[in-house]
Design a protein around this motif. Structure first.
Motif, PDB file in Angstrom:
ATOM      1  N   PHE A  11       0.856  -1.201   0.000  1.00 30.54           N
ATOM      2  CA  PHE A  11       0.000   0.000   0.000  1.00 30.54           C
ATOM      3  C   PHE A  11       0.893   1.253   0.000  1.00 30.54           C
ATOM      4  O   PHE A  11       1.060   1.913   1.034  1.00 30.54           O
ATOM      5  N   PRO A  12       1.483   1.584  -1.165  1.00 32.71           N
ATOM      6  CA  PRO A  12       2.494   2.655  -1.221  1.00 32.71           C
ATOM      7  C   PRO A  12       1.978   4.016  -0.753  1.00 32.71           C
ATOM      8  O   PRO A  12       2.766   4.860  -0.334  1.00 32.71           O
ATOM      9  N   LEU A  13       0.646   4.232  -0.828  1.00 33.28           N
ATOM     10  CA  LEU A  13       0.112   5.532  -0.397  1.00 33.28           C
ATOM     11  C   LEU A  13       0.447   5.803   1.073  1.00 33.28           C
ATOM     12  O   LEU A  13       0.582   6.940   1.508  1.00 33.28           O
ATOM     13  N   MET A  14       0.573   4.720   1.849  1.00 35.10           N
ATOM     14  CA  MET A  14       0.889   4.877   3.267  1.00 35.10           C
ATOM     15  C   MET A  14       2.369   5.245   3.458  1.00 35.10           C
ATOM     16  O   MET A  14       2.776   5.666   4.524  1.00 35.10           O
ATOM     17  N   ASN A  15       3.146   5.104   2.371  1.00 39.16           N
ATOM     18  CA  ASN A  15       4.593   5.388   2.432  1.00 39.16           C
ATOM     19  C   ASN A  15       4.861   6.684   1.648  1.00 39.16           C
ATOM     20  O   ASN A  15       5.719   6.741   0.785  1.00 39.16           O
ATOM     21  N   SER A  16       4.069   7.719   1.970  1.00 44.82           N
ATOM     22  CA  SER A  16       4.117   8.916   1.134  1.00 44.82           C
ATOM     23  C   SER A  16       4.166  10.181   1.978  1.00 44.82           C
ATOM     24  O   SER A  16       4.119  10.133   3.211  1.00 44.82           O
ATOM     25  N   SER A  17       4.280  11.325   1.276  1.00 45.50           N
ATOM     26  CA  SER A  17       4.193  12.643   1.924  1.00 45.50           C
ATOM     27  C   SER A  17       3.348  13.546   1.031  1.00 45.50           C
ATOM     28  O   SER A  17       3.444  13.465  -0.201  1.00 45.50           O
ATOM     29  N   LEU A  18       2.568  14.416   1.658  1.00 42.48           N
ATOM     30  CA  LEU A  18       1.800  15.412   0.904  1.00 42.48           C
ATOM     31  C   LEU A  18       2.744  16.591   0.669  1.00 42.48           C
ATOM     32  O   LEU A  18       3.105  17.301   1.606  1.00 42.48           O
ATOM     33  N   VAL A  19       3.183  16.786  -0.591  1.00 42.37           N
ATOM     34  CA  VAL A  19       4.251  17.775  -0.837  1.00 42.37           C
ATOM     35  C   VAL A  19       3.746  19.068  -1.488  1.00 42.37           C
ATOM     36  O   VAL A  19       4.522  19.985  -1.729  1.00 42.37           O
ATOM     37  N   GLY A  20       2.492  19.162  -1.782  1.00 41.04           N
ATOM     38  CA  GLY A  20       1.964  20.390  -2.376  1.00 41.04           C
ATOM     39  C   GLY A  20       0.481  20.195  -2.588  1.00 41.04           C
ATOM     40  O   GLY A  20      -0.064  19.133  -2.280  1.00 41.04           O
ATOM     41  N   ASP A  21      -0.179  21.232  -3.126  1.00 42.19           N
ATOM     42  CA  ASP A  21      -1.608  21.141  -3.329  1.00 42.19           C
ATOM     43  C   ASP A  21      -1.914  20.012  -4.323  1.00 42.19           C
ATOM     44  O   ASP A  21      -1.577  20.118  -5.503  1.00 42.19           O
ATOM     45  N   GLY A  22      -2.483  18.942  -3.831  1.00 36.02           N
ATOM     46  CA  GLY A  22      -2.823  17.820  -4.718  1.00 36.02           C
ATOM     47  C   GLY A  22      -1.634  16.973  -5.126  1.00 36.02           C
ATOM     48  O   GLY A  22      -1.742  16.139  -6.027  1.00 36.02           O
ATOM     49  N   LYS A  23      -0.492  17.168  -4.513  1.00 36.86           N
ATOM     50  CA  LYS A  23       0.711  16.405  -4.921  1.00 36.86           C
ATOM     51  C   LYS A  23       1.175  15.494  -3.791  1.00 36.86           C
ATOM     52  O   LYS A  23       1.574  15.958  -2.723  1.00 36.86           O
ATOM     53  N   VAL A  24       1.093  14.195  -4.040  1.00 41.24           N
ATOM     54  CA  VAL A  24       1.520  13.217  -3.038  1.00 41.24           C
ATOM     55  C   VAL A  24       2.786  12.538  -3.554  1.00 41.24           C
ATOM     56  O   VAL A  24       2.811  12.037  -4.677  1.00 41.24           O
ATOM     57  N   MET A  25       3.824  12.574  -2.727  1.00 42.73           N
ATOM     58  CA  MET A  25       5.092  11.964  -3.138  1.00 42.73           C
ATOM     59  C   MET A  25       5.139  10.528  -2.593  1.00 42.73           C
ATOM     60  O   MET A  25       5.153  10.310  -1.383  1.00 42.73           O
ATOM     61  N   ILE A  26       5.131   9.550  -3.492  1.00 42.57           N
ATOM     62  CA  ILE A  26       5.206   8.147  -3.073  1.00 42.57           C
ATOM     63  C   ILE A  26       6.679   7.761  -3.040  1.00 42.57           C
ATOM     64  O   ILE A  26       7.377   7.883  -4.046  1.00 42.57           O
ATOM     65  N   LYS A  27       7.143   7.297  -1.904  1.00 40.92           N
ATOM     66  CA  LYS A  27       8.571   6.957  -1.807  1.00 40.92           C
ATOM     67  C   LYS A  27       8.792   5.492  -2.179  1.00 40.92           C
ATOM     68  O   LYS A  27       8.001   4.640  -1.791  1.00 40.92           O
ATOM     69  N   LYS A  28       9.853   5.261  -2.927  1.00 40.65           N
ATOM     70  CA  LYS A  28      10.125   3.910  -3.446  1.00 40.65           C
ATOM     71  C   LYS A  28      11.039   3.130  -2.510  1.00 40.65           C
ATOM     72  O   LYS A  28      11.599   2.117  -2.905  1.00 40.65           O
ATOM     73  N   TYR A  29      11.270   3.648  -1.343  1.00 40.20           N
ATOM     74  CA  TYR A  29      12.105   2.970  -0.359  1.00 40.20           C
ATOM     75  C   TYR A  29      11.325   2.951   0.950  1.00 40.20           C
ATOM     76  O   TYR A  29      10.443   3.796   1.164  1.00 40.20           O
ATOM     77  N   ILE A  30      11.640   1.981   1.816  1.00 44.54           N
ATOM     78  CA  ILE A  30      10.874   1.868   3.068  1.00 44.54           C
ATOM     79  C   ILE A  30      11.832   1.975   4.246  1.00 44.54           C
ATOM     80  O   ILE A  30      12.616   1.063   4.521  1.00 44.54           O
ATOM     81  N   ASN A  31      11.797   3.150   4.877  1.00 45.63           N
ATOM     82  CA  ASN A  31      12.636   3.404   6.058  1.00 45.63           C
ATOM     83  C   ASN A  31      11.706   3.619   7.247  1.00 45.63           C
ATOM     84  O   ASN A  31      10.872   4.527   7.206  1.00 45.63           O
ATOM     85  N   ILE A  32      11.839   2.796   8.270  1.00 42.71           N
ATOM     86  CA  ILE A  32      10.893   2.908   9.393  1.00 42.71           C
ATOM     87  C   ILE A  32      11.554   3.551  10.609  1.00 42.71           C
ATOM     88  O   ILE A  32      12.577   3.075  11.107  1.00 42.71           O
ATOM     89  N   GLY A  33      10.956   4.653  11.061  1.00 45.49           N
ATOM     90  CA  GLY A  33      11.413   5.321  12.282  1.00 45.49           C
ATOM     91  C   GLY A  33      10.847   4.561  13.484  1.00 45.49           C
ATOM     92  O   GLY A  33       9.702   4.116  13.455  1.00 45.49           O
ATOM     93  N   VAL A  34      11.676   4.379  14.514  1.00 52.58           N
ATOM     94  CA  VAL A  34      11.213   3.664  15.713  1.00 52.58           C
ATOM     95  C   VAL A  34      11.366   4.605  16.910  1.00 52.58           C
ATOM     96  O   VAL A  34      12.468   5.094  17.183  1.00 52.58           O
ATOM     97  N   ALA A  35      10.237   4.891  17.593  1.00 54.75           N
ATOM     98  CA  ALA A  35      10.303   5.789  18.754  1.00 54.75           C
ATOM     99  C   ALA A  35      11.065   5.093  19.881  1.00 54.75           C
ATOM    100  O   ALA A  35      10.745   3.960  20.252  1.00 54.75           O
ATOM    101  N   VAL A  36      12.104   5.758  20.377  1.00 54.69           N
ATOM    102  CA  VAL A  36      12.914   5.188  21.468  1.00 54.69           C
ATOM    103  C   VAL A  36      12.868   6.143  22.655  1.00 54.69           C
ATOM    104  O   VAL A  36      13.122   7.345  22.516  1.00 54.69           O
ATOM    105  N   ASN A  37      12.537   5.593  23.804  1.00 56.04           N
ATOM    106  CA  ASN A  37      12.471   6.398  25.015  1.00 56.04           C
ATOM    107  C   ASN A  37      13.877   6.524  25.617  1.00 56.04           C
ATOM    108  O   ASN A  37      14.524   5.520  25.869  1.00 56.04           O
ATOM    109  N   THR A  38      14.356   7.764  25.825  1.00 57.28           N
ATOM    110  CA  THR A  38      15.680   7.953  26.444  1.00 57.28           C
ATOM    111  C   THR A  38      15.531   8.951  27.592  1.00 57.28           C
ATOM    112  O   THR A  38      14.490   9.608  27.706  1.00 57.28           O
ATOM    113  N   ASP A  39      16.567   9.092  28.412  1.00 57.90           N
ATOM    114  CA  ASP A  39      16.415  10.029  29.525  1.00 57.90           C
ATOM    115  C   ASP A  39      16.458  11.488  29.068  1.00 57.90           C
ATOM    116  O   ASP A  39      16.180  12.400  29.838  1.00 57.90           O
ATOM    117  N   GLN A  40      16.791  11.724  27.797  1.00 58.06           N
ATOM    118  CA  GLN A  40      16.724  13.092  27.249  1.00 58.06           C
ATOM    119  C   GLN A  40      15.367  13.368  26.616  1.00 58.06           C
ATOM    120  O   GLN A  40      15.095  14.493  26.210  1.00 58.06           O
TER     121      GLN A  40
END
Ligand code: CAO
Length: 399
Positions: free
Chosen positions: A248-277
């Motif tokens: 479902f590439p739409l979920m791997n996208s960014s809204l980059v302008g009026d009516g323009k969705v950028m579909i990214k061809k790579y899958i990089n997943i950010g993972v929230a990490v809890n630190t003392d900072q």
């Protein structure tokens, strides 16, 4: 013996980097890679280690001071024979950084809104790029509709409410009793700004689902018996999510302008990490090409780096989707806030035992609750439902 000035390296975020800790004092003896200072930018805290074995002659900065690339922060006395080998290493590092920066510049340029045909001077374009403002949205008041600095300022002011953080009124609260004030870290303050902006500018919807993980839990236990590192349920969820993002590439996208969705061809997943900072979000790159074992290695690696303040710019940039796991802590479900410019974020809650009737037999199963918050400007309910069902099916059939 020779005295060497130690300088702040290229950290990418140098303009807004503060010294939060000085780990050594004058006269201290150091080995190569021992930490000297700890810097904190808006996205991460990181240690600057020594390039040499030697003795600290002078510390030239104070805690709380802002520094940028090239600032001399200490003087160290070293044996002369060390210098040549370090110089060689430096040449290699500089070359490597050069190529990363070129790549980065290109990506930034590619991600930016197209300003061709816009009538605006270089200063206005520069500010717009820095603040990620689309000049196409501004009608210029200058000659030939040129966008002036005032036009840009007016635009920023009129859109400022999205960025405004509301604070409680201290004076009206302090009458009720004793209190103390805690200072938020730079990372927490930046997080507060980003979350406010995300919440105020993106129409969030949350979707809840759960998957039976009895099969993958059995497999995970078996893998853990032979694996050198601990494999947690999160590795499986990250893998299943990467497969769903591929489907479902739409979920791997960014809204980059009026009516323009950028579909990214790579899958990089950010993972929230809890630190003392505070909360940081390092990124696992090209997840769809990694095995469960490699993903587990990456989770361990980024969480150690995050907690030991060793994340570099490349570790925290470029995510296309984020996962926030509260699995160990508990809860039956939650609505995470989207990490812009992404359009979705997955929240993982604590797995639970559920008794199920199968063939007239009562059996013990394990279920994992997970949730998705999505940007309703890009994703609709059907997209979200299909994405979540795909993750559920993938997990249930086993990975
Ligand atoms: N259900 C039940 N148990 C779970 C689980 C889940 N969904 N997810 C993990 N666990 C278990 C693990 O199996 C492990 O158990 P053992 O110690 O018995 O082996 C234990 O919880 C601890 O896991 P972990 O936290 O070390 O590893 P992880 O891969 O699950 O998570 C990380 C890594 C970095 C995501 C996590 O440590 C962390 O920082 N979580 C907090 C993220 C956060 O703050 N999110 C909120 C953001 S919004 O403010």
């Amino acid at each position: 013996m020779k005295e060497i000035e130690l300088k702040i390296p290229n950290l990418g975020e140098a303009e807004d980097t503060e010294i939060i800790e000085i780990s050594v004092k004058k006269g201290d003896k150091l080995c190569k890679n021992d930490p000297i200072i700890v810097l904190e930018s808006e996205k991460a805290a990181m240690e600057v280690p020594s390039d040499f074995d030697g003795k600290i002659i002078e510390i030239k900065v104070k805690e709380g001071e802002s520094v940028k690339e090239g600032t001399v922060f200490a003087v160290i006395e070293v044996e002369e024979n060390q210098i040549h080998s370090v110089e060689k290493e430096e040449v290699q590092i500089i070359k490597k950084e050069g190529s990363v920066n070129e790549e980065k510049t290109q990506t930034i340029e590619n991600n930016l809104t197209d300003f061709s045909g816009i009538n605006a001077g270089p200063a206005v374009r520069k500010i717009a790029r820095e603040l990620e403002i689309d000049l196409n949205e501004i009608i210029g008041s200058g000659k030939n509709k040129m966008i002036t600095k005032d036009d840009l300022k007016n635009f920023i002011h009129s859109n400022n409410n999205a960025l405004k953080i509301e604070y409680a009124d201290l004076k009206s609260l302090e009458i009720f009793g004793d209190y103390e004030i805690l200072n938020q870290t730079k990372i927490s303050k930046a997080g507060a700004r980003n979350l406010t902006q995300s919440w105020n500018s993106i129409p969030h919807v949350s979707h809840f689902e759960e998957a039976e993980i009895t099969k993958i839990e059995k497999q995970r236990k078996e893998l853990n018996e032979v694996s050198a590192i601990k494999i947690t349920p999160l590795a499986y969820i990250i893998k299943a999510t990467s497969l769903a993002l591929n489907e479902f590439p739409l979920m791997n996208s960014s809204l980059v302008g009026d009516g323009k969705v950028m579909i990214k061809k790579y899958i990089n997943i950010g993972v929230a990490v809890n630190t003392d900072q505070g909360l940081v979000v390092p990124v696992i790159k090209d997840v769809n090409n990694l095995t469960i074992g490699k993903i587990a290695e990456n989770i361990l690696d980024i969480s150690i780096k995050a907690r030991e303040k060793k994340l570099m710019k490349d570790d925290i940039n470029g995510s296309t989707f984020t996962i926030s796991s509260l699995g160990e802590i508990g809860g039956t479900g939650f609505s995470p806030i989207i990490n812009p410019p992404e359009v979705g974020i997955l929240g993982v809650s604590r797995a639970k035992n559920v008794a199920k009737i199968d063939n007239e037999q009562l059996i013990k199963t394990i279920f994992l609750p997970f949730s998705l918050s999505y940007d309703h400007r890009v994703i609709n309910g059907v997209d979200a439902g299909n994405f979540m069902s795909y993750i559920k099916r993938t997990i249930e059939k086993g990975l």
